[in-house]
Design an enzyme around this catalytic site. Structure first.
Site, PDB file in Angstrom:
ATOM      1  N   LYS A 143      24.033  35.336 -38.753  1.00 49.99           N
ATOM      2  CA  LYS A 143      25.476  35.083 -38.650  1.00 49.99           C
ATOM      3  C   LYS A 143      25.869  34.911 -37.201  1.00 49.99           C
ATOM      4  CE  LYS A 143      26.663  39.349 -36.942  1.00 49.99           C
ATOM      5  NZ  LYS A 143      27.294  39.612 -35.625  1.00 49.99           N
ATOM      6  N   PRO A 179      16.340  36.765 -34.222  1.00 48.99           N
ATOM      7  CA  PRO A 179      16.071  37.672 -33.102  1.00 48.99           C
ATOM      8  C   PRO A 179      16.547  39.093 -33.399  1.00 48.99           C
ATOM      9  CG  PRO A 179      17.043  35.618 -32.321  1.00 48.99           C
ATOM     10  CD  PRO A 179      17.160  35.602 -33.812  1.00 48.99           C
ATOM     11  N   VAL A 180      15.861  40.065 -32.818  1.00 50.12           N
ATOM     12  CA  VAL A 180      16.144  41.481 -33.047  1.00 50.12           C
ATOM     13  C   VAL A 180      17.147  41.994 -32.021  1.00 50.12           C
ATOM     14  CG1 VAL A 180      15.130  43.793 -33.128  1.00 50.12           C
ATOM     15  CG2 VAL A 180      13.864  41.834 -34.056  1.00 50.12           C
ATOM     16  N   ALA A 181      18.109  42.815 -32.499  1.00 47.84           N
ATOM     17  CA  ALA A 181      19.134  43.393 -31.618  1.00 47.84           C
ATOM     18  C   ALA A 181      19.788  42.302 -30.782  1.00 47.84           C
ATOM     19  CB  ALA A 181      18.540  44.486 -30.730  1.00 47.84           C
ATOM     20  N   MET A 185      23.123  38.886 -34.197  1.00 43.80           N
ATOM     21  CA  MET A 185      23.078  37.921 -35.298  1.00 43.80           C
ATOM     22  C   MET A 185      22.895  38.580 -36.666  1.00 43.80           C
ATOM     23  SD  MET A 185      21.086  34.640 -33.708  1.00 43.80           S
ATOM     24  CE  MET A 185      21.861  33.555 -34.918  1.00 43.80           C
ATOM     25  N   GLY A 197      20.432  40.558 -37.893  1.00 46.20           N
ATOM     26  CA  GLY A 197      19.112  40.465 -38.512  1.00 46.20           C
ATOM     27  C   GLY A 197      18.744  41.632 -39.401  1.00 46.20           C
ATOM     28  N   GLY A 198      18.871  42.867 -38.887  1.00 42.05           N
ATOM     29  CA  GLY A 198      18.511  44.030 -39.685  1.00 42.05           C
ATOM     30  C   GLY A 198      19.402  44.208 -40.892  1.00 42.05           C
ATOM     31  N   SER A 199      20.698  44.032 -40.701  1.00 45.61           N
ATOM     32  CA  SER A 199      21.639  44.152 -41.816  1.00 45.61           C
ATOM     33  C   SER A 199      21.402  43.060 -42.855  1.00 45.61           C
ATOM     34  CB  SER A 199      23.080  44.065 -41.303  1.00 45.61           C
ATOM     35  OG  SER A 199      23.387  45.166 -40.472  1.00 45.61           O
ATOM     36  N   SER A 200      21.078  41.861 -42.376  1.00 38.98           N
ATOM     37  CA  SER A 200      20.818  40.757 -43.297  1.00 38.98           C
ATOM     38  C   SER A 200      19.577  41.024 -44.132  1.00 38.98           C
ATOM     39  CB  SER A 200      20.657  39.455 -42.515  1.00 38.98           C
ATOM     40  OG  SER A 200      20.448  38.367 -43.395  1.00 38.98           O
ATOM     41  N   ASP A 235      28.223  46.047 -41.878  1.00 43.05           N
ATOM     42  CA  ASP A 235      28.159  44.622 -42.199  1.00 43.05           C
ATOM     43  C   ASP A 235      27.117  44.280 -43.257  1.00 43.05           C
ATOM     44  OD1 ASP A 235      26.029  45.195 -40.573  1.00 43.05           O
ATOM     45  OD2 ASP A 235      26.260  43.464 -39.257  1.00 43.05           O
TER      46      ASP A 235
END
Length: 294
Positions: free
Chosen positions: A10, A95-97, A100, A102-105, A136
């Site tokens: 996102k 990309p991590v942290a 965007m 990433g972890g939540s997605s 999120d």
């Protein structure tokens, strides 16, 4: 049995911090734009060893229940009353942290895939479960263009279709935690305002007006990031000098995105970034689809 699920990223095209709560969290108003690229690929093997195992293509990424995707799977198993024998693999592209999601997605994609397979929870219960994992995560269950308020957990979907202009995403290949970004937010920037800018931004997206979109980007968290990390200013300025209408940091950063008038200009901007910055310094995501988003 093995199933796959795409995990979208996102952008926050608008982020205004409206208040700091007594518990230390910040309230905000932000516009979430889901992106089909970059995206991770989640693979779920339902015939693994007893328990939950999470692996990744990215060395050093937390695995098993230390990964948010693993905790999402465990939460689903407990809520649904299922004894899991699941092996989950994350093919990492987001990309991590990086601001965007990433972890939540990944967590949202795991919940979506598990519930699609077992159909054990109604959507409202799945959303409540997602919220226990992060503010999120509910957005990533069924991503669509939304305005988020509260601490980012109250989502209002934007009505109708939007037509984003050509977007270019550039990640500077270093992480920034959301905690750092909010800790270094200038308190003077906290407060209501810029509602007119958000409305113009939404109108620009609906009308496919690249200039209107570019002229109304906003991120309260970006100011501290530009001051701390000069590379981000250099990337932003390079993209604008190469023809982007505007460029800004998404979320808590440090990823930047550029708004371009045409696909050809996006190509030129991407080429300029690749020429000026080594691939070890900046990763360019150029092939973001232009199709309308709901």
């Amino acid at each position: 049995m093995i199933e796959r699920e795409f995990s979208q990223s996102k952008l926050n095209l608008f982020l205004k911090v409206t208040a700091r709560r007594p518990d230390g969290y910040h309230e905000l108003e932000t516009l979430f734009l889901p992106l089909p690229y970059p995206a991770d690929v989640i693979t779920v093997d339902y015939d693994g060893a007893p328990g939950i195992r999470v692996t990744s293509s990215l060395p050093g990424l937390p695995e098993n229940l230390e990964n948010l995707a693993g905790r999402a799977a465990l939460a689903y198993a407990e809520a649904a009353g299922i004894l899991p024998s699941w092996t989950i693999h994350i093919e990492k592209v987001i990309p991590v942290a990086a601001g965007m999601g990433g972890g939540s997605s990944d967590a949202g994609a795991v919940l979506r895939r598990l519930n699609g397979h077992f159909k054990a929870l109604p959507e409202n219960e799945l959303a409540r479960l997602a919220l226990t994992l992060g503010a999120d995560v509910p957005f990533f269950l069924y991503p669509h263009v939304s305005v988020a308020t509260g601490v980012g957990e109250v989502f209002r979907p934007v009505e109708g279709m939007v037509s984003p202009p050509p977007l270019l995403v550039v990640n500077p290949n270093f992480p920034v935690s959301a905690k750092w970004a909010y800790t270094h937010l200038d308190p003077a920037r906290i407060g209501n305002g810029d509602r007119e800018k958000l409305e113009k931004l939404l109108r620009g997206l609906r009308e496919g007006d690249a200039a209107m979109v570019a002229g109304n980007l906003h991120n309260d968290l970006a100011f501290a990031l530009y001051e701390k990390f000069p590379l981000l200013r250099m990337l932003r300025d390079t993209m604008k000098e190469a023809g982007a209408l505007n460029a800004e940091i998404t979320g808590s950063g440090p990823t930047l995105y550029a708004v371009c008038e045409t696909v050809e200009i996006r190509r030129q901007v991407a080429q300029r970034v690749r020429e000026r910055f080594a691939k070890e310094t900046a990763t360019v995501f150029e092939n973001i689809p232009l199709s309308p988003i709901k």
